[in-house]
Design a protein around this motif. Structure first.
Motif, PDB file in Angstrom:
ATOM      1  N   ASP A 132       8.307   6.938   1.669  1.00  0.00           N
ATOM      2  CA  ASP A 132       6.931   6.944   2.174  1.00  0.00           C
ATOM      3  C   ASP A 132       6.958   6.605   3.663  1.00  0.00           C
ATOM      4  OD1 ASP A 132       4.291   6.653   2.824  1.00  0.00           O
ATOM      5  OD2 ASP A 132       3.810   5.188   1.267  1.00  0.00           O
ATOM      6  N   SER A 179       4.833   6.474   5.775  1.00  0.00           N
ATOM      7  CA  SER A 179       3.683   5.691   6.240  1.00  0.00           C
ATOM      8  C   SER A 179       3.745   4.239   5.775  1.00  0.00           C
ATOM      9  CB  SER A 179       2.381   6.338   5.756  1.00  0.00           C
ATOM     10  OG  SER A 179       2.286   6.277   4.336  1.00  0.00           O
ATOM     11  N   CYS A 180       4.865   3.846   5.172  1.00  0.00           N
ATOM     12  CA  CYS A 180       5.023   2.492   4.603  1.00  0.00           C
ATOM     13  C   CYS A 180       5.399   1.501   5.716  1.00  0.00           C
ATOM     14  CB  CYS A 180       6.094   2.524   3.514  1.00  0.00           C
ATOM     15  SG  CYS A 180       6.343   0.960   2.637  1.00  0.00           S
ATOM     16  N   PRO A 195       0.010  -0.509   9.985  1.00  0.00           N
ATOM     17  CA  PRO A 195      -0.183  -1.053   8.635  1.00  0.00           C
ATOM     18  C   PRO A 195      -1.537  -0.632   8.068  1.00  0.00           C
ATOM     19  CG  PRO A 195       0.514  -2.760  10.195  1.00  0.00           C
ATOM     20  CD  PRO A 195       0.148  -1.561  10.997  1.00  0.00           C
ATOM     21  N   ARG A 196      -1.566  -0.382   6.778  1.00  0.00           N
ATOM     22  CA  ARG A 196      -2.792   0.132   6.150  1.00  0.00           C
ATOM     23  C   ARG A 196      -3.795  -0.968   5.815  1.00  0.00           C
ATOM     24  NH1 ARG A 196       0.564   3.398   2.347  1.00  0.00           N
ATOM     25  NH2 ARG A 196       0.756   5.515   3.166  1.00  0.00           N
ATOM     26  N   THR A 197      -3.315  -2.186   5.587  1.00  0.00           N
ATOM     27  CA  THR A 197      -4.210  -3.247   5.132  1.00  0.00           C
ATOM     28  C   THR A 197      -4.141  -4.449   6.066  1.00  0.00           C
ATOM     29  OG1 THR A 197      -2.570  -4.395   3.772  1.00  0.00           O
ATOM     30  CG2 THR A 197      -3.731  -2.539   2.749  1.00  0.00           C
ATOM     31  N   GLU A 251      -1.064  -6.571   5.265  1.00  0.00           N
ATOM     32  CA  GLU A 251       0.193  -6.049   5.797  1.00  0.00           C
ATOM     33  C   GLU A 251       0.261  -6.219   7.308  1.00  0.00           C
ATOM     34  OE1 GLU A 251       0.644  -2.101   4.222  1.00  0.00           O
ATOM     35  OE2 GLU A 251       0.853  -2.841   2.156  1.00  0.00           O
ATOM     36  N   ARG A 252      -0.881  -6.100   7.973  1.00  0.00           N
ATOM     37  CA  ARG A 252      -0.907  -6.388   9.417  1.00  0.00           C
ATOM     38  C   ARG A 252      -0.539  -7.847   9.668  1.00  0.00           C
ATOM     39  NH1 ARG A 252      -5.372  -2.926   9.287  1.00  0.00           N
ATOM     40  NH2 ARG A 252      -6.847  -4.659   9.057  1.00  0.00           N
ATOM     41  N   SER A 287       0.826  -1.207   0.000  1.00  0.00           N
ATOM     42  CA  SER A 287       0.000   0.000   0.000  1.00  0.00           C
ATOM     43  C   SER A 287       0.862   1.258   0.000  1.00  0.00           C
ATOM     44  CB  SER A 287      -0.914   0.003   1.231  1.00  0.00           C
ATOM     45  OG  SER A 287      -0.129   0.046   2.422  1.00  0.00           O
ATOM     46  N   CYS A 288       2.193   1.091  -0.124  1.00  0.00           N
ATOM     47  CA  CYS A 288       3.109   2.237  -0.109  1.00  0.00           C
ATOM     48  C   CYS A 288       2.965   3.031  -1.403  1.00  0.00           C
ATOM     49  CB  CYS A 288       4.536   1.760   0.074  1.00  0.00           C
ATOM     50  SG  CYS A 288       4.751   0.684   1.515  1.00  0.00           S
TER      51      CYS A 288
END
Length: 541
Positions: free
Chosen positions: A79, A81-82, A123-125, A128-129, A44-45
């Protein structure tokens, strides 16, 4: 206090990345010429971070640890937030998952820094979590939880992740690697390896330029009954990722298993050159050990001696605690002990072996190798006191390994102790008891597997048993044991020559001729006049 410690670790990690900054700059200037294989790990980066991330995963798949950590750091810089990049850093901190032995506390601490960072970013997704949650299993409560328990928990978590996201081929690949890494060395059904191979093989057909697939198939099949299945991957890997030094070395694991000595030599010459250019002394030592083994099996003893002569210069640049490549510091320490011992034992230079001096280290099993080599050499020269002293030195080393929670290496030292005790019985004149004791050592060795750190034991216990039987005028039983050695270690010089002698003395002239022909084929590049065994063969009509 905890906040202060975390800040210190952050600064240490930042310093480590900074140390590689100039190297990284040069790498990126030449990134178009770099060849690491084809990898895409969807994240999602942002668009700027993704190429850095893909490159970092490619490097991780070839165990190029510091370069991978740097690459994930660049993704984070592009990024902030990556969060998934912190997964990559945490997994990289584990190092080579196939290396036997406990990871260092320092590795655990630095990995936790990355995990804390990833958790703080968030993590955004869900996928990824899942990656961050899985890798956290490797480090969870490491102060009290055994490493094998954590490795197994990680394996199971990756299994769940790959099942939950069946289209995620990277999850499947990392799961397959975890299956192999968690496989017990005593499981002769190879259930874990075969399960991993069932995942990797179809993916490799679909993605023939993926470095991890070729790499992990070699590791998965790195046991005698399965080794030939890795030949396609071994032949491809160095072409897939020639910019990764480990990709140049790794095929030699397979070539060693199947007795393709010159292929192993050629690969390790290239790997050694890469390690030198990258100032990777640990990787250079590891490649040198494999190369030494192959040179000695082909009786290229002058080339082997050149490796021995190179050790002081390499040692002066070697730092055990540094992580400069795929080979951990322990692999370098192992090689420093193994190379001189191999050079003496494989050539039958018994007086040299008896005089070897152990190199003190924090790894007791490397000291044990030297004492074992001394015991073998002294048993041939009749120096009973040296054999006894070597045996007495092995037990405390085994005790230290058991106390440190290193069961694999403790068992290897126990096997060496059994074999050395058998040699003592033999040199003391009790051949029947010696043969019984050596058979017990050989059976124990058969119940385990060699570590990826080594091309093979200094002297297979079953080969020592076969030689003992030959010396006691029992060639038929000796031939049975030599044949068993050659199943496990094809084209071993001493086993081929011993089998030829045993067959000849048993009246099996056809088999003797076949073994000698195979030995001559293996030794086509041997020194001349070279070893006594080859001089005898060349002089025979």
């Amino acid at each position: 206090m905890l906040r202060c410690m975390k800040r210190t670790l952050w600064l240490t990690a930042a310093a480590a990345l900074s140390a590689h900054a100039s190297v990284g700059a040069q790498q990126h200037e030449h990134e178009k010429a770099e060849k690491l294989g084809s990898v895409h790990f969807a994240t999602s980066c942002n668009a700027e971070a993704q190429p850095h991330f893909d490159r970092a995963v490619s490097l991780l798949h070839s165990f190029q640890i510091p370069q991978a950590i740097e690459g994930f750091g660049l993704a984070l810089k592009a990024d902030p937030s990556c969060a998934i990049a912190d997964w990559g850093i945490a997994l990289s901190r584990w190092g080579n998952p196939m290396a036997a032995g406990n990871k260092s506390v320092r590795q655990m601490q630095l990995a936790r820094v990355a995990l804390d960072s990833g958790g703080a970013i968030g993590p955004r997704t869900e996928r990824e979590r899942g990656y961050l949650s899985a890798v956290a299993k490797l480090y969870a409560d490491y102060e009290h939880t055994p490493q094998l328990t954590r490795v197994t928990a990680y394996r199971d978590a990756m299994g769940e992740l790959s099942a939950k996201f069946p289209r995620d081929t990277e999850a499947k690949i990392f799961y397959a690697l975890s299956l192999t890494a968690a496989s017990p060395p005593t499981d002769k059904s190879y259930a874990g390896q075969l399960k991993a191979a069932a995942i990797l093989e179809p993916l490799f057909k679909a993605q023939p330029d993926h470095p991890g697939l070729a790499h992990y198939l070699i590791h998965t099949y790195d046991v005698p009954p399965l080794a030939s299945r890795a030949l396609v991957a071994a032949e491809r890997y160095s072409r897939i990722a020639p910019s990764a030094g480990h990709a140049l070395h790794m095929p030699s694991h397979t070539f060693t298993r199947v007795g393709l000595w010159q292929a192993s030599i050629d690969g390790n010459i290239a790997s050694s050159a890469s390690a030198r250019s990258g100032n990777d002394a640990g990787g250079l030592l590891h490649s040198s050990d494999y190369m030494m083994y192959a040179y000695l099996q082909t009786a290229q003893d002058a080339a082997a001696h050149n490796i021995l002569d190179s050790l002081p210069a390499i040692t002066s640049r070697f730092e055990v605690t540094s992580v400069t490549g795929a080979a951990p510091g322990a692999a370098g320490v192992y090689a420093l002990a193994a190379i001189p011992a191999r050079y003496a034992l494989e050539r039958g230079a018994w007086a040299e072996a008896a005089k070897l001096e152990p190199r003190m280290s924090s790894l007791p099993y490397t000291e044990a190798m030297t004492y074992f080599a001394r015991a073998i050499g002294a048993s041939h020269t009749g120096e009973i006191a040296i054999v006894k002293s070597a045996i007495d030195s092995l037990q405390p080393l085994r005790d230290r390994l058991e106390k440190a929670g290193e069961p694999y290496w403790a068992e290897q030292v126990r096997i060496q102790s059994l074999a050395a005790s058998a040699l003592l019985l033999y040199v003391q004149g009790d051949a029947p008891a010696a043969i019984t004791a050596m058979r017990a050592a050989a059976d124990a060795e058969d119940r385990t597997e060699k570590s990826a750190v080594t091309p093979g034991p200094l002297a297979p216990a079953r080969e020592l048993l076969a030689e003992m039987l030959l010396q006691t005028q029992d060639p038929k039983r000796a031939l049975v044991e030599f044949k068993a050695v050659l199943v496990n270690d094809p084209n071993r010089f001493r086993a081929l020559y011993g089998a030829a002698q045993a067959a000849k003395l048993s009246g099996d002239k056809a088999s003797a001729k076949r073994y000698l022909a195979q030995l001559q084929k293996s030794c086509v590049r041997a020194d001349t006049p070279g070893r006594a065994e080859l001089r005898v063969i060349r002089a025979t009509p």
